[in-house]
Design an enzyme around this catalytic site. Structure first.
Site, PDB file in Angstrom:
ATOM      1  N   TYR A 150     -21.716 -11.422  -2.716  1.00 43.31           N
ATOM      2  CA  TYR A 150     -22.107 -10.766  -1.465  1.00 43.31           C
ATOM      3  C   TYR A 150     -21.896  -9.253  -1.555  1.00 43.31           C
ATOM      4  CZ  TYR A 150     -22.648 -10.320   3.623  1.00 43.31           C
ATOM      5  OH  TYR A 150     -23.071  -9.981   4.879  1.00 43.31           O
ATOM      6  N   SER A 197     -24.079  -4.232   5.060  1.00 45.45           N
ATOM      7  CA  SER A 197     -22.772  -4.696   5.538  1.00 45.45           C
ATOM      8  C   SER A 197     -21.720  -3.657   5.168  1.00 45.45           C
ATOM      9  CB  SER A 197     -22.436  -6.039   4.867  1.00 45.45           C
ATOM     10  OG  SER A 197     -21.078  -6.385   5.035  1.00 45.45           O
TER      11      SER A 197
END
Length: 256
Positions: free
Chosen positions: A155, A142
């Site tokens: 995350y 990501s």
């Protein structure tokens, strides 16, 4: 479905392939001539993918990527069906609670790390010995693996760790001609992103939350799962046969 030939004669493994970005990857790989083994948690969705794309192109197995023995068996099942893999896509992932570090729960922090990092580690550990020389490995990371965002510590930490795992794996596998890269998408139209957007913006309506985030993207919109799949196809195919050890950012300019 229009058929192309970028992956003709290739066999691929995709984890987290029953929905979202993963499903778009599976669909595009099949359209480009690959046989695909899909691993995920949701058995009805896995079966639906296989029915829709055809038993002659897709096989599936249910396994949790954090369960090493179950995942190893699921990976082996695909190799038994199609032969050695040419492409591995480690795509399984989850979101996290949006909250400052002092309000994050240790159990959730560990769960996010386990799915993204331990899951990718297990996938590489058990799948790369079954990859033909000259193959390709893609880990879905990501933009959060390259930058920091407030209130998403689990995350962000997990996505950074995936990049570190890639940077080790590409050097270890280079002698076999196996390329390893991360794909680092920005905001993408998925249920996971909808949840993140609602939490981070405070808007209960997913469309309103998405629009608020899209206003901060130079191109003015989210990626689509199909666009992300196209970037994975590039990394998986011979179009990128000298690309390894890199982080491919697909974010509409989001990182700046």
């Amino acid at each position: 479905m229009e058929t192309h030939a970028q992956l003709a004669g290739k066999t691929a493994l995709v984890t987290g392939g029953e929905s979202g970005i993963g499903r778009s990857i599976v669909e595009l790989f099949v359209a480009n001539g690959a046989k695909v083994h899909v691993i995920g948690l949701n058995e009805p969705q896995l079966d639906e993918v296989r029915r829709e794309l055809g038993h002659d192109s897709v096989s599936n197995a249910a396994a949790d990527v954090t369960d090493e023995h179950a995942l190893a068996d699921a990976i082996t099942a695909g190799a038994d069906r199609w032969g050695n893999y040419d492409i591995i896509v480690s795509n399984a992932g989850i979101g996290c609670t949006v909250a400052p570090i002092e309000r994050q729960h240790s159990a959730e922090f560990l769960k996010v790390l386990h799915v993204h990092v331990l899951g990718a580690f297990h996938t590489l550990k058990h799948a790369t010995p079954l990859v033909a020389d000259g193959g390709s490995v893609v880990i879905t990371s990501s933009t959060a693996g390259l930058s920091g965002y407030a209130e998403t510590a689990p995350y962000v930490a997990a996505k950074h760790a995936q990049v570190g795992l890639m940077r080790t794996a590409y050097k270890e596998l280079a002698s076999r001609g196996i390329r390893v890269n991360t794909l680092n998408p920005g905001p993408t139209q998925t249920a996971l992103q909808d949840g993140i957007a609602k939490q981070s913006t405070g808007h209960a309506d997913a469309a309103v939350a998405a629009q608020a985030i899209a206003e901060g993207i130079p191109l003015g919109r989210y990626n689509t799962p199909e666009e992300i799949a196209g970037s994975v196809l590039y990394l998986a195919s011979d179009l990128s046969k000298t690309v390894t050890g890199t982080t491919l950012v697909v974010d509409g300019g989001f990182l700046g």
